[in-house]
Scaffold this active site. Sequence first.
Site, PDB file in Angstrom:
ATOM      1  N   PRO A  44      43.039 -17.377   5.657  1.00  0.00           N
ATOM      2  CA  PRO A  44      43.348 -18.815   5.739  1.00  0.00           C
ATOM      3  C   PRO A  44      44.245 -19.244   4.574  1.00  0.00           C
ATOM      4  O   PRO A  44      44.006 -18.856   3.436  1.00  0.00           O
ATOM      5  CB  PRO A  44      41.986 -19.495   5.651  1.00  0.00           C
ATOM      6  CG  PRO A  44      40.991 -18.445   5.356  1.00  0.00           C
ATOM      7  CD  PRO A  44      41.641 -17.103   5.393  1.00  0.00           C
ATOM      8  N   GLU A  45      45.280 -19.983   4.889  1.00  0.00           N
ATOM      9  CA  GLU A  45      46.135 -20.545   3.842  1.00  0.00           C
ATOM     10  C   GLU A  45      45.837 -22.044   3.717  1.00  0.00           C
ATOM     11  O   GLU A  45      44.980 -22.561   4.423  1.00  0.00           O
ATOM     12  CB  GLU A  45      47.607 -20.283   4.182  1.00  0.00           C
ATOM     13  CG  GLU A  45      47.921 -18.783   4.149  1.00  0.00           C
ATOM     14  CD  GLU A  45      49.424 -18.501   4.076  1.00  0.00           C
ATOM     15  OE1 GLU A  45      50.191 -19.408   3.710  1.00  0.00           O
ATOM     16  OE2 GLU A  45      49.810 -17.366   4.381  1.00  0.00           O
TER      17      GLU A  45
ATOM     18  N   HIS B  73      27.219 -11.499  10.529  1.00  0.00           N
ATOM     19  CA  HIS B  73      27.883 -11.982   9.309  1.00  0.00           C
ATOM     20  C   HIS B  73      27.757 -13.489   9.069  1.00  0.00           C
ATOM     21  O   HIS B  73      28.606 -14.093   8.433  1.00  0.00           O
ATOM     22  CB  HIS B  73      29.366 -11.580   9.283  1.00  0.00           C
ATOM     23  CG  HIS B  73      29.598 -10.136   9.568  1.00  0.00           C
ATOM     24  ND1 HIS B  73      29.170  -9.141   8.711  1.00  0.00           N
ATOM     25  CD2 HIS B  73      30.177  -9.514  10.616  1.00  0.00           C
ATOM     26  CE1 HIS B  73      29.496  -7.961   9.223  1.00  0.00           C
ATOM     27  NE2 HIS B  73      30.099  -8.155  10.380  1.00  0.00           N
TER      28      HIS B  73
ATOM     29  N   ARG C 271      34.296 -10.016   6.053  1.00  0.00           N
ATOM     30  CA  ARG C 271      34.850  -9.188   4.974  1.00  0.00           C
ATOM     31  C   ARG C 271      34.315  -9.551   3.592  1.00  0.00           C
ATOM     32  O   ARG C 271      34.627  -8.896   2.605  1.00  0.00           O
ATOM     33  CB  ARG C 271      36.384  -9.243   5.022  1.00  0.00           C
ATOM     34  CG  ARG C 271      36.902  -8.609   6.312  1.00  0.00           C
ATOM     35  CD  ARG C 271      38.394  -8.640   6.406  1.00  0.00           C
ATOM     36  NE  ARG C 271      39.024  -7.728   5.459  1.00  0.00           N
ATOM     37  CZ  ARG C 271      40.333  -7.602   5.325  1.00  0.00           C
ATOM     38  NH1 ARG C 271      41.146  -8.333   6.079  1.00  0.00           N
ATOM     39  NH2 ARG C 271      40.849  -6.759   4.457  1.00  0.00           N
TER      40      ARG C 271
END
Length: 287
Positions: free
Chosen positions: A2-3, A106, A124
């Site tokens: 994500p930016e 997760h 991750r």
Amino acid sequence: MPELPEVEIVRQSLHKKIKKKSIQQVIIRNRNLRFKIPVDFENFIKNKKIIKVSRFSKYLIIHFQNEDYCLIHLGMSGTIHILDKKKPLKFTNTSFYHSPYLPEKHNHAEFVFDNLKVIYNDPRRFGFFEIIRNHQDLDKRFTSMGPEPFSNKFNLNYVVNYFKNKNKDIKSFLLDQKFVSGIGNIYASEILFASKINPFKKAKRLNKNECLSVILNSKRILKHAINKGGSSIRDFKDISGNKGNFQKEFKVYQQEGAHCKRTNCKGIIKKKITSNRSTFFCVSCQK
Ligand SMILES: [Zn+2]
């Protein structure tokens, strides 16, 4: 990853859903993130009322009533899901990057409110939570980082002075969080294409007009991406929700081998990999 625009979309959804609400319960299913979720995290957060959700760069900032704060960084793959308790099968992924379905694995943390649940998922595990206990510490937290692209501090004077005698290339500077906060790999390529500047040009060789172009295009392209995601997120009413359509707007990112989209340019988009990052640019019109 994500930016800034994606994090801003998440902020808008979260702010809308959880402001003025109190967290009734915190359930941590797995503490292992980039930094381990501290053992006192649940007690710190529980029963606190949320004033607002703001953002600096790629950090979400949850403001609590008594000047306590919780920072959330989504890392590489963090997503936040909002589940309506009354309609458990209908939920909203606050990020337009990923599928609107709640993943089964997760789900690291669950924040329970009166009528909804907020779930943090991170396969991750590069994201993290951070507790900040007063206003002064919050201000200090970001002092080592450069201004945001939208800030008035990201202006011609700042950029021209910063680039003096700098041998590094312009694209590396756009990714350097000490120079400007929140621009990532995707938007750096797009900003330099819009500015007609070769990503590998040394920063000190940029003239004033080129610096100005980089500043204005940074603000414009990030704002545009937010607006695109912002409009798609409103359609995310249930599991049949659509993804954001920001990908269709890419001019160079992942366009390797395509013809340049600039009118009157016959160039081809090239991909170059340096230090494990891909850079996309037009060999013809980016000088
Ligand atoms: Zn071109």
